[in-house]
Design an enzyme around this catalytic site. Sequence first.
Site, PDB file in Angstrom:
ATOM      1  N   GLY A  12       0.789  -1.152  -0.021  1.00  0.00           N
ATOM      2  CA  GLY A  12       0.019  -0.109  -0.101  1.00  0.00           C
ATOM      3  C   GLY A  12       0.869   1.382  -0.057  1.00  0.00           C
ATOM      4  NE  ARG A  73      -0.988  -4.848  -0.451  1.00  0.00           N
ATOM      5  CZ  ARG A  73      -2.054  -3.902  -0.460  1.00  0.00           C
ATOM      6  NH1 ARG A  73      -3.057  -3.989  -1.265  1.00  0.00           N
ATOM      7  NH2 ARG A  73      -2.162  -2.967   0.508  1.00  0.00           N
ATOM      8  CG  ASP A 104       5.582  -7.340   8.161  1.00  0.00           C
ATOM      9  OD1 ASP A 104       4.956  -7.052   7.263  1.00  0.00           O
ATOM     10  OD2 ASP A 104       5.197  -7.720   9.441  1.00  0.00           O
ATOM     11  CB  THR A 127       2.153   0.224   6.364  1.00  0.00           C
ATOM     12  OG1 THR A 127       0.804  -0.143   6.535  1.00  0.00           O
ATOM     13  CG2 THR A 127       2.973  -0.271   7.740  1.00  0.00           C
ATOM     14  CG  ASP A 129      -2.429  -0.882   7.819  1.00  0.00           C
ATOM     15  OD1 ASP A 129      -3.032   0.166   7.454  1.00  0.00           O
ATOM     16  OD2 ASP A 129      -2.072  -1.716   7.096  1.00  0.00           O
ATOM     17  CG  ASP A 131       0.668  -3.266  10.259  1.00  0.00           C
ATOM     18  OD1 ASP A 131       1.503  -2.856   9.567  1.00  0.00           O
ATOM     19  OD2 ASP A 131      -0.348  -4.221   9.932  1.00  0.00           O
ATOM     20  NE  ARG A 173      -2.923  -5.314   5.515  1.00  0.00           N
ATOM     21  CZ  ARG A 173      -2.928  -5.257   4.249  1.00  0.00           C
ATOM     22  NH1 ARG A 173      -3.941  -6.537   3.751  1.00  0.00           N
ATOM     23  NH2 ARG A 173      -2.771  -4.452   3.293  1.00  0.00           N
TER      24      ARG A 173
HETATM   25  O1  F6P Z   1      -1.998  -1.787   4.402  1.00  0.00           O
HETATM   26  C1  F6P Z   1      -2.514  -0.479   3.865  1.00  0.00           C
HETATM   27  C2  F6P Z   1      -4.068  -0.631   3.603  1.00  0.00           C
HETATM   28  O2  F6P Z   1      -4.381   0.437   3.273  1.00  0.00           O
HETATM   29  C3  F6P Z   1      -4.919  -1.322   4.892  1.00  0.00           C
HETATM   30  O3  F6P Z   1      -5.195  -0.434   5.860  1.00  0.00           O
HETATM   31  C4  F6P Z   1      -6.035  -1.866   4.219  1.00  0.00           C
HETATM   32  O4  F6P Z   1      -6.632  -2.760   4.882  1.00  0.00           O
HETATM   33  C5  F6P Z   1      -5.629  -2.412   2.832  1.00  0.00           C
HETATM   34  O5  F6P Z   1      -4.332  -1.638   2.687  1.00  0.00           O
HETATM   35  C6  F6P Z   1      -6.616  -1.870   1.671  1.00  0.00           C
HETATM   36  O6  F6P Z   1      -5.866  -2.546   0.637  1.00  0.00           O
HETATM   37  P1  F6P Z   1      -6.093  -2.162  -0.951  1.00  0.00           P
HETATM   38  O7  F6P Z   1      -5.734  -0.750  -1.213  1.00  0.00           O
HETATM   39  O8  F6P Z   1      -5.550  -3.199  -1.717  1.00  0.00           O
HETATM   40  O9  F6P Z   1      -7.591  -2.365  -0.786  1.00  0.00           O
END
Ligand code: F6P
Length: 327
Positions: A12, A73, A104, A127, A129, A131, A173
Amino acid sequence: MKPKIAILCSGGDVSGMNPALKRFVEYAYAKGMEPYFIHRGFEGLIDNKIIPASYTDVAGIITRGGTKIGSARSIRFKDPAYRTIAANNLKRLRITMLIVLGGDGSFRGMERFYAEHGISFCGIPSTIDNDINGTDYCLGVDTALNVIKNSIDDIRDTASSFRRAFIIETMGRNCGYLALVSAITSGAELCLIPEVPVNIDDYKGCFQSQIAKGRDYFITIVSEALQNSEEIAQWFEKELGFESRVNVLGHTQRGGNPSVYDRLMAYKFVTYAIDALLAGKTHSVICYNKSHFNFKTIDEVALHPYHLDEELLILGREQFLPSHCQM
Ligand code: F6P
């Protein structure tokens, strides 16, 4: 020959990646290196989207969220055959060092890549998050928190004018960090995160008493991990007779003009990363703990799950547990 170094963004995107790219180009040149951008993360590494980077590429990007070089990703990078293709792309250009802005999972992939192909790397935790185990701070979380703060403050204006309960769902997340910090700093009435399980019915008596004393709106912050925003909204309708609305903040949280703090941290992270690679560090992650930068191994970062800071949890419990609800 000048040493060659490349940078990529993985997972992300976050606000702060563009300031990091700017510092990367400027500092690499200052150190007598040749900087390269890898577009679209590990996908671009496999597909040979590796382009020399110049000052003009990073002019004017410091104010922009997202990442100019794109992120992705990558499933393919988990496959050793694709990692070999990626390594050959770098070797053909004689690039021996890599900076990875990501999480990670990306660092774990890089660790394998280093073991198989000897390409040195330094990971920068990035990130919204926040996390990642081993670091108190990940690039981008400050801007995300400010975006959330602005949304909650705006929603409070309408909530207070219309006698409603607002359920505001944050990203994160599986981690409640964004929700908890946002709830504390925006004066929310209720915060629901996976790290602090509660029974919503335990708030009923306290909230009824608050309503009897004149409370005419509620702000609840819910972490996306719980997946129960609609349920909570229905609870306010049914149990307290409050018209309710759910606001899922969604990807607004990933965008926006990078905060001063994220810009500065981007500069510091990249500086440490380049210095470390030049000094011969081959496979590490640069972390930030108690106001100090330090290098950690991938195992220290990726082998253990992230746990919310205990001090923050204590604050959250004092603020939001039903037993502390102010009647
Ligand atoms: O890891 C970053 C994040 O924005 C999370 O908070 C969220 O759950 C996820 O990515 C959303 O992923 P995507 O952009 O693939 O929908």
